[in-house]
Write an enzyme that holds these catalytic residues in place. Structure first.
Site, mmCIF file in Angstrom:
data_model
loop_
_atom_site.group_PDB
_atom_site.id
_atom_site.type_symbol
_atom_site.label_atom_id
_atom_site.label_comp_id
_atom_site.label_asym_id
_atom_site.label_seq_id
_atom_site.Cartn_x
_atom_site.Cartn_y
_atom_site.Cartn_z
ATOM 1 N N ALA A 11 -46.889 -42.632 69.346
ATOM 2 C CA ALA A 11 -47.813 -43.634 69.903
ATOM 3 C C ALA A 11 -47.075 -44.877 70.377
ATOM 4 C CB ALA A 11 -48.875 -44.016 68.871
ATOM 5 N N THR A 40 -50.742 -41.785 74.334
ATOM 6 C CA THR A 40 -50.981 -41.516 72.918
ATOM 7 C C THR A 40 -51.312 -42.827 72.216
ATOM 8 O OG1 THR A 40 -49.372 -39.717 73.003
ATOM 9 C CG2 THR A 40 -49.932 -40.553 70.821
ATOM 10 N N LYS A 87 -59.405 -34.512 68.341
ATOM 11 C CA LYS A 87 -58.742 -33.358 68.931
ATOM 12 C C LYS A 87 -58.207 -32.391 67.879
ATOM 13 C CE LYS A 87 -57.270 -36.605 72.380
ATOM 14 N NZ LYS A 87 -56.102 -37.325 72.871
ATOM 15 N N THR A 142 -52.547 -36.654 75.270
ATOM 16 C CA THR A 142 -52.649 -36.452 73.835
ATOM 17 C C THR A 142 -51.304 -36.121 73.221
ATOM 18 O OG1 THR A 142 -54.066 -35.460 72.176
ATOM 19 C CG2 THR A 142 -53.052 -33.953 73.727
ATOM 20 N N SER A 187 -48.559 -34.662 75.821
ATOM 21 C CA SER A 187 -47.688 -35.579 76.562
ATOM 22 C C SER A 187 -46.691 -36.295 75.660
ATOM 23 C CB SER A 187 -48.534 -36.594 77.332
ATOM 24 O OG SER A 187 -49.357 -37.318 76.441
ATOM 25 N N CYS A 241 -45.194 -43.126 73.850
ATOM 26 C CA CYS A 241 -45.970 -42.470 74.906
ATOM 27 C C CYS A 241 -47.227 -43.271 75.244
ATOM 28 C CB CYS A 241 -46.360 -41.056 74.449
ATOM 29 S SG CYS A 241 -47.373 -40.171 75.655
ATOM 30 N N GLY A 291 -55.524 -28.091 66.586
ATOM 31 C CA GLY A 291 -55.474 -29.272 67.442
ATOM 32 C C GLY A 291 -55.180 -28.820 68.858
#
Length: 192
Positions: free
Chosen positions: A173, A179, A46, A14, A142, A176, A63
Site C-alpha cells: 500500500a 492499493t 475482495k 488491488t 497490481s 502501489c 481473494g
C-alpha cells in the site's frame, strides 16, 4: 488496441497476498477500487470465505484481482465446484480452471484468484493455470509483486502468517497507488 488497454485497466486495482506458515493459511487483500486514476471505492471486500465446510471442518478462503463482476462469477463457480467435489479444493480448482479456459463465456473473464484451505494454497488464472506456490507465499494484482517481495523477505523472520500478510499489505500500500491500507484478512487455523 482498445481491447488491450481495457484489459490493462482491469488489472490495476488491488493487491492480494496469501501466506501459509505454522498451521495458518491467510489471504489478505486491500479495499481500493480504482477506475483509471480515480478511487471509486476505498472499502471493497475482495477476500472472503467460500463454500460449505470440508470433511476436516475448514472453509475455503479466496481473494481476487481483476474485474469485480468477473470475480464474483468465479467465486460462484468455485463454490459450485466445491459442492460437486465434496470440498476438495484442488479438484474443484482444476475443474474450474478447465471450464474457465474452455467455456466461451468464462474465457472472457478478466480476474485471478488466490484460494486456500487447510491443505493447499493455489493461484488460479484464466489461462487454465492452477499454481501452488512453493515457498508458502503467493500474491496477485497490481501491487502483487510488492506484497510478494515483502512477504518473502519477512517469511523467515516472522512466525505468524497473519503478521507476514498484514505487513506485506502495508508495504504494498505504501508503494502501489492502486492499493490502500483498508485490508480484509481471512485465516484458516490448523492448516498443513
Amino acid at each position: 488496441m482498445s481491447g488491450s488497454s481495457s484489459q490493462m485497466e482491469s488489472w490495476h486495482g488491488t493487491t492480494i497476498v496469501g501466506v501459509r506458515k505454522n498451521g495458518k493459511a491467510v489471504i489478505a487483500g486491500d479495499g481500493q477500487v480504482s477506475l483509471q486514476s480515480t478511487v471509486i471505492k476505498p472499502n471493497a471486500r475482495k477476500v472472503r470465505r467460500l463454500g460449505a465446510k470440508d470433511e476436516k471442518g475448514g472453509n475455503v478462503i479466496a481473494g481476487f484481482a481483476g474485474a469485480t463482476a468477473d470475480a464474483f462469477t468465479l467465486f460462484d463457480r468455485l463454490e459450485r465446484k466445491l459442492e460437486q467435489h465434496n470440498g476438495q479444493l484442488m479438484r474443484a480448482a482444476v475443474e474450474l480452471a478447465k471450464d474457465w479456459r474452455t467455456d466461451k463465456y468464462l474465457r472472457n473473464l478478466e480476474a485471478m484468484m488466490i484460494v486456500a484451505d487447510r491443505d493447499v494454497t493455489l493461484i488460479l488464472t484464466g489461462n487454465g493455470d492452477v499454481l501452488e506456490p512453493a515457498a508458502g507465499v503467493a500474491a496477485i494484482g497490481s501491487g502483487g509483486n510488492f506484497a510478494l517481495s515483502a512477504a518473502t523477505a519477512l517469511f523467515d523472520y516472522e512466525e505468524d502468517a497473519e503478521v507476514v500478510a498484514r505487513k506485506a499489505m502495508k508495504i504494498a500500500a505504501d508503494i502501489c497507488v492502486y492499493t490502500n491500507e483498508n485490508v480484509t484478512v481471512e485465516v484458516i487455523e490448523g492448516a498443513a
